[in-house]
Write a protein that holds these residues in place. Structure first.
Motif, PDB file in Angstrom:
ATOM      1  N   SER A  47       0.749  -1.296  -0.151  1.00 21.10           N
ATOM      2  CA  SER A  47      -0.013  -0.073   0.048  1.00 21.10           C
ATOM      3  C   SER A  47       0.904   1.176   0.078  1.00 21.10           C
ATOM      4  O   SER A  47       0.701   2.233  -0.490  1.00 21.10           O
ATOM      5  CB  SER A  47      -0.885  -0.127   1.321  1.00 21.10           C
ATOM      6  OG  SER A  47      -1.942  -0.988   1.096  1.00 21.10           O
ATOM      7  N   THR A  48       2.071   1.133   0.745  1.00 26.29           N
ATOM      8  CA  THR A  48       2.923   2.303   0.577  1.00 26.29           C
ATOM      9  C   THR A  48       3.438   2.650  -1.000  1.00 26.29           C
ATOM     10  O   THR A  48       3.461   3.746  -1.266  1.00 26.29           O
ATOM     11  CB  THR A  48       4.089   2.074   1.623  1.00 26.29           C
ATOM     12  OG1 THR A  48       3.573   1.920   2.897  1.00 26.29           O
ATOM     13  CG2 THR A  48       5.129   3.257   1.331  1.00 26.29           C
ATOM     14  N   ALA A  51       0.751   4.371  -2.673  1.00 28.97           N
ATOM     15  CA  ALA A  51       0.884   5.611  -2.255  1.00 28.97           C
ATOM     16  C   ALA A  51       1.637   6.488  -3.067  1.00 28.97           C
ATOM     17  O   ALA A  51       1.235   7.773  -3.554  1.00 28.97           O
ATOM     18  CB  ALA A  51       0.726   5.732  -0.837  1.00 28.97           C
ATOM     19  N   THR A  54       0.371   6.873  -6.612  1.00 33.04           N
ATOM     20  CA  THR A  54      -0.685   7.874  -6.717  1.00 33.04           C
ATOM     21  C   THR A  54      -0.336   9.146  -6.611  1.00 33.04           C
ATOM     22  O   THR A  54      -0.710  10.173  -7.218  1.00 33.04           O
ATOM     23  CB  THR A  54      -1.586   7.696  -5.327  1.00 33.04           C
ATOM     24  OG1 THR A  54      -2.485   6.369  -5.286  1.00 33.04           O
ATOM     25  CG2 THR A  54      -2.784   8.543  -5.244  1.00 33.04           C
ATOM     26  N   THR A 119       7.544  -2.641  -0.542  1.00 30.18           N
ATOM     27  CA  THR A 119       7.214  -1.309  -1.055  1.00 30.18           C
ATOM     28  C   THR A 119       8.182  -1.323  -2.288  1.00 30.18           C
ATOM     29  O   THR A 119       7.600  -0.777  -3.376  1.00 30.18           O
ATOM     30  CB  THR A 119       7.889  -0.291  -0.097  1.00 30.18           C
ATOM     31  OG1 THR A 119       7.172  -0.097   1.134  1.00 30.18           O
ATOM     32  CG2 THR A 119       7.479   1.188  -0.852  1.00 30.18           C
ATOM     33  N   LEU A 154      -5.639  11.990  -6.390  1.00 31.39           N
ATOM     34  CA  LEU A 154      -5.328  11.833  -4.950  1.00 31.39           C
ATOM     35  C   LEU A 154      -6.489  11.036  -4.259  1.00 31.39           C
ATOM     36  O   LEU A 154      -6.284  10.030  -3.665  1.00 31.39           O
ATOM     37  CB  LEU A 154      -4.828  12.947  -4.341  1.00 31.39           C
ATOM     38  CG  LEU A 154      -3.417  13.400  -4.749  1.00 31.39           C
ATOM     39  CD1 LEU A 154      -3.475  15.003  -4.028  1.00 31.39           C
ATOM     40  CD2 LEU A 154      -2.379  12.694  -4.238  1.00 31.39           C
ATOM     41  N   VAL A 158      -6.521   7.265  -2.821  1.00 29.94           N
ATOM     42  CA  VAL A 158      -6.771   6.776  -1.434  1.00 29.94           C
ATOM     43  C   VAL A 158      -7.502   6.007  -1.216  1.00 29.94           C
ATOM     44  O   VAL A 158      -7.536   4.841  -0.264  1.00 29.94           O
ATOM     45  CB  VAL A 158      -6.886   8.186  -0.379  1.00 29.94           C
ATOM     46  CG1 VAL A 158      -7.329   7.721   0.954  1.00 29.94           C
ATOM     47  CG2 VAL A 158      -6.002   9.326  -0.497  1.00 29.94           C
ATOM     48  N   ILE A 161      -6.223   2.743  -2.213  1.00 32.73           N
ATOM     49  CA  ILE A 161      -5.047   2.038  -1.312  1.00 32.73           C
ATOM     50  C   ILE A 161      -6.115   1.416   0.089  1.00 32.73           C
ATOM     51  O   ILE A 161      -5.578   0.414   0.614  1.00 32.73           O
ATOM     52  CB  ILE A 161      -4.285   3.054  -0.856  1.00 32.73           C
ATOM     53  CG1 ILE A 161      -3.454   3.470  -1.875  1.00 32.73           C
ATOM     54  CG2 ILE A 161      -3.544   2.588   0.371  1.00 32.73           C
ATOM     55  CD1 ILE A 161      -2.625   4.733  -1.483  1.00 32.73           C
TER      56      ILE A 161
END
Length: 212
Positions: A47-48, A51, A54, A119, A154, A158, A161
């Protein structure tokens, strides 16, 4: 943003997240070798990476990378090489035998390393860049009163994610819970680590050969 588009995006994101793919296989492989905490940390690491993708998409960096095929080729090779490293590391760990430190719980240092690996694995996958370019724009609102495009990207990122982490975290927790019951047995642990090594190796081959 159009509420109907947001709802449609949530449904689409969930369906995409539950479909088995490289990220989920990576999480399962680490959960099998390291237990519940390893599975959850892998999910957070993935998920990082999302991000970062994103933010890059919102800044227009994804389009710049996609416009340069050579950049995607470099990313693909780097990602495949990193997965090969993980495969070799897992195989070597399986050959370490039933040493006390190997048979015990995953150490905090190992968890930090695992988070970084998850990551980087996500960041090194060029398909994620192309996915963001092709998928997110379909759910953007246009016209009078619409949010600025970077803000919409963004927001959608989010949401994606959150949905993805919920699914991946559940998968990592479940696979890790099953593995935790077996990791205390050195022979079983070695088999799980070798299975993880084969998964990493398979993902490396897939990424290296996938030019689409």
């Amino acid at each position: 943003m159009d509420p109907a588009l947001v709802v449609a995006f949530v449904v689409a994101a969930f369906l995409l997240s539950v479909a088995p793919g490289p990220d989920m296989l990576f999480i399962v492989a680490n959960a099998a070798a390291g237990g519940r905490r390893a599975g959850l940390v892998s999910a957070v690491g993935m998920s990082t990476g999302l991000a970062v993708h994103t933010v890059a998409a919102a800044l227009g960096l994804g389009a710049l990378i996609a416009a340069a095929p050579e950049a995607l080729a470099v990313i693909r090779v780097a990602g495949a090489g990193f997965l090969v490293y993980l495969a070799v590391s897992s195989w070597r760990a399986s050959r370490a035998g039933a040493a006390e430190e190997q048979a015990g719980p995953v150490k905090e240092r190992s968890l930090r390393k695992l988070y970084a690996m998850a990551t980087l694995t996500n960041l090194a996958n060029p398909k994620v860049v192309l996915f963001y370019l092709a998928f997110l724009p379909q759910f953007l609102s246009h016209g009078h009163g619409a949010w600025p495009i970077p803000v919409q990207l963004l927001t959608l990122g989010v949401v994606f994610i959150v949905v993805g982490l919920s699914v991946d975290g559940t998968v990592g927790f479940t696979a890790g819970s099953l593995a935790d019951k077996l990791l205390g047995r050195p022979a079983v642990r070695r088999r799980l680590e070798r299975a993880s090594s084969l998964i990493f190796g398979g993902l490396a081959v897939r990424l290296a050969l996938d030019s689409r």
